[in-house]
Motif scaffolding. Structure first.
Motif, PDB file in Angstrom:
ATOM      1  N   GLY A 224       0.672  -1.388   0.013  1.00 13.73           N
ATOM      2  CA  GLY A 224       0.055  -0.015  -0.107  1.00 13.73           C
ATOM      3  C   GLY A 224       0.807   1.275   0.114  1.00 13.73           C
ATOM      4  N   PRO A 225       0.424   2.439   0.317  1.00 11.15           N
ATOM      5  CA  PRO A 225       0.985   3.729   0.324  1.00 11.15           C
ATOM      6  C   PRO A 225       1.963   3.599   1.325  1.00 11.15           C
ATOM      7  CG  PRO A 225      -1.250   4.014   0.457  1.00 11.15           C
ATOM      8  CD  PRO A 225      -1.332   2.673   0.465  1.00 11.15           C
ATOM      9  N   PRO A 226       3.054   4.500   1.177  1.00 11.16           N
ATOM     10  CA  PRO A 226       4.243   4.567   1.957  1.00 11.16           C
ATOM     11  C   PRO A 226       3.466   4.913   3.479  1.00 11.16           C
ATOM     12  CG  PRO A 226       5.008   5.533   0.159  1.00 11.16           C
ATOM     13  CD  PRO A 226       3.399   5.196  -0.174  1.00 11.16           C
ATOM     14  N   ALA A 227       4.040   4.316   4.573  1.00 10.73           N
ATOM     15  CA  ALA A 227       3.553   4.419   5.772  1.00 10.73           C
ATOM     16  C   ALA A 227       4.525   5.199   6.732  1.00 10.73           C
ATOM     17  CB  ALA A 227       3.096   2.886   6.526  1.00 10.73           C
ATOM     18  N   PHE A 228       5.683   5.374   6.499  1.00  7.80           N
ATOM     19  CA  PHE A 228       6.470   5.846   7.423  1.00  7.80           C
ATOM     20  C   PHE A 228       7.030   7.448   7.259  1.00  7.80           C
ATOM     21  CE2 PHE A 228       6.817   1.355   8.168  1.00  7.80           C
ATOM     22  CZ  PHE A 228       6.327   1.328   9.394  1.00  7.80           C
TER      23      PHE A 228
END
Length: 256
Positions: free
Chosen positions: A158-162
């Motif tokens: 999924g989309p970047p989380a960090f």
């Protein structure tokens, strides 16, 4: 089976919009849970080789075998690190996780080091220091330590989380399986719709990041294989798509 919808809002029409706008979709392929030579792996590598499309295998270090090393010779497959043993260390009541959970961060990192050393020894230049967390889950306290451990990228889902403080995220975006109630084919229409919606959102929002196809060769049924046999070459042939080797998506650094 056909994967090309008739309606003008279909996936292929969306990719046509990308081409008309002069945009290119960098697409890459990640397959999880490899550890040994199997008939399912043979089938995956045959698909990859038939169309000369590289696949990045997320290999479980603790159970990787010399037979897997031999099987990959002569292929374009890359190797990424899939945790250490794909073992669940979730806290009581928590979701499955190996990269975190009920252990100190240092214990997790110690396993990572063992895994990285083993994969580098087995696969040499085929191995890239990219962490693929089992179950696509990694806790922030662990993720933030990855750069110091020499990892140049993190690949979840999924989309970047960090954001800042962790390695570059090159995530997978389209899982061909659904998992609730047991692994099974997600369905062509659902997958096409999901990808179309994701690409439309990127085009309209000016978002530019690689798009990852995610497979799990050990869990594929015949419907999944049949879909991939049509879908993969159709995607690769579209003028808006540039099929990428994972190495081209990783920031430069020392793989040693």
């Amino acid at each position: 089976m056909t994967t090309q919808p008739d309606d003008a809002e279909g996936l292929w029409a969306e990719l046509d919009r990308w081409a008309d706008a002069g945009r290119t979709l960098d697409l890459w392929w990640r397959d999880d849970d490899a550890c040994d030579e199997t008939s399912a792996l043979d089938r995956l590598l045959a698909l990859s080789g038939r169309y000369d499309l590289p696949v990045a295998l997320a290999v479980v270090p603790a159970t990787a075998t010399p037979a897997l090393v031999r099987r990959l010779r002569g292929t374009r497959a890359a190797v990424l690190q899939h945790g250490w043993r794909h073992a669940n260390h979730a806290r009581l009541g928590g979701r499955a996780v190996e990269c975190g959970g009920d252990r100190p961060v240092e214990a997790v990192l110690a396993e990572f080091r063992l895994g990285r050393e083993r994969l580098a020894a087995l696969f040499a230049a085929r191995f890239h220091p990219v962490m693929v967390p089992p179950w696509n889950r990694i806790e922030r306290a662990v993720a933030e330590r990855l750069p110091g451990e020499g990892y140049r990228a993190l690949s979840g889902f999924g989309p970047p989380a960090f954001g800042p403080g962790v390695p570059n995220e090159i995530n997978a975006d389209l899982d061909v399986l659904r998992w609730k109630g047991g692994a099974r084919f997600a369905g062509a229409q659902k997958l096409e719709r999901t990808m179309r919606e994701a690409l439309a959102a990127r085009r309209e929002g000016g978002i530019d990041r690689p798009f990852g196809l995610l497979t799990h060769h050990l869990s594929h049924d015949e419907d999944t294989w049949a879909f991939l046999d049509h879908f993969v070459p159709q995607l690769a042939a579209h003028p808006a798509v540039r099929w990428c080797d994972v190495a081209s998506l990783i920031p430069p650094g020392d793989d040693a």
